[in-house]
Design a protein around this motif. Sequence first.
Motif, PDB file in Angstrom:
ATOM      1  N   LEU A  88      63.681  60.639  75.002  1.00  0.00           N
ATOM      2  CA  LEU A  88      64.396  61.815  75.505  1.00  0.00           C
ATOM      3  C   LEU A  88      65.236  62.369  74.357  1.00  0.00           C
ATOM      4  N   HIS A 117      65.973  65.846  81.531  1.00  0.00           N
ATOM      5  CA  HIS A 117      65.496  64.509  81.219  1.00  0.00           C
ATOM      6  C   HIS A 117      65.565  63.597  82.443  1.00  0.00           C
ATOM      7  N   TYR A 136      66.890  57.214  75.318  1.00  0.00           N
ATOM      8  CA  TYR A 136      67.651  58.465  75.332  1.00  0.00           C
ATOM      9  C   TYR A 136      68.399  58.628  74.011  1.00  0.00           C
TER      10      TYR A 136
END
Length: 307
Positions: A88, A117, A136
Amino acid sequence: MNPIHSVLITGANAGLGYECARQLAQSSSIEKIVLACRNEQKALRARASLEASTGRKIFDIILMDVASPESVRKAVATFQQPIDAVVLNAGGMGGRDPAAMTRDGVTSIFAVNVLGHAVLVDELLERQLLTSTVLYAGSEAARGIPKMGIAPPVLHTSSVEEFASIADGSKFTPKSDPLIIYANVKLTAVLWMASMARQHPHIRFVTMSPGGTTGTNGMDDLPFLKKLFFKHFGGVLMPLFGMMHGLETGAKRYVDGLTNPKYESGRFYASNVGSPTGPVVDQTTIANDLDNATFQDNARQAVLKFA
């Protein structure tokens, strides 16, 4: 940790996303890399460049605007088979008007960094299309970088309502520093990821900051003077003082977070206090509130209100 043979990267046509794809392709164990991009022409150019530089034709393209949950859902609906991991990576300051409200009731900066996301991960999990790892792209801003003029986010209650006020922008004023807003948004994402790790223990959820990285587009939409500092003066001076490193180093953090099982699910890894470069450490050793399960779940519940 389940094996990773296929990876989807958001914002993959340039900067950290592109470099992450290039580095992953160096591993023979990686058999497919999906470049998730907003712009088809930029995606095509990125794929051609990656194929030329790596000598591998393992790159697929999927058109996806992570600032739009509708775009994300449409993209996921086209998936024919599961993906092992997602990076992400897309984010930044949210465009020329980061405080602009989207049709989903959040600010542009929150939409591109968090909401899109979150929808992507939820859609993949609901359709059983994700097998291993979610990484992430965090930021040291989530705990503050005083040497770069980014104060630590200040949360008063860490309630669902307070995190929702970060999402819809009501926590801030028109005079709020864009970097403070960014820090609060990134903190919300860190806590959301930690909550997701407990909700879905069969998937690794790792937040990894790329650190202070030159050559990205993340600060392009800052006010002029701040942009000038970070993009030009900062890009020259900060590396000399150990405050920034190159794209290869930043993207290597992503690759390590994906492939090295020492990085535990639910944790946020970033540089130690002082500089956004150097070895990464578990940030709960620096900021205890990051390990608060109630705060984590409150952040996730706030995100769900808009998803």
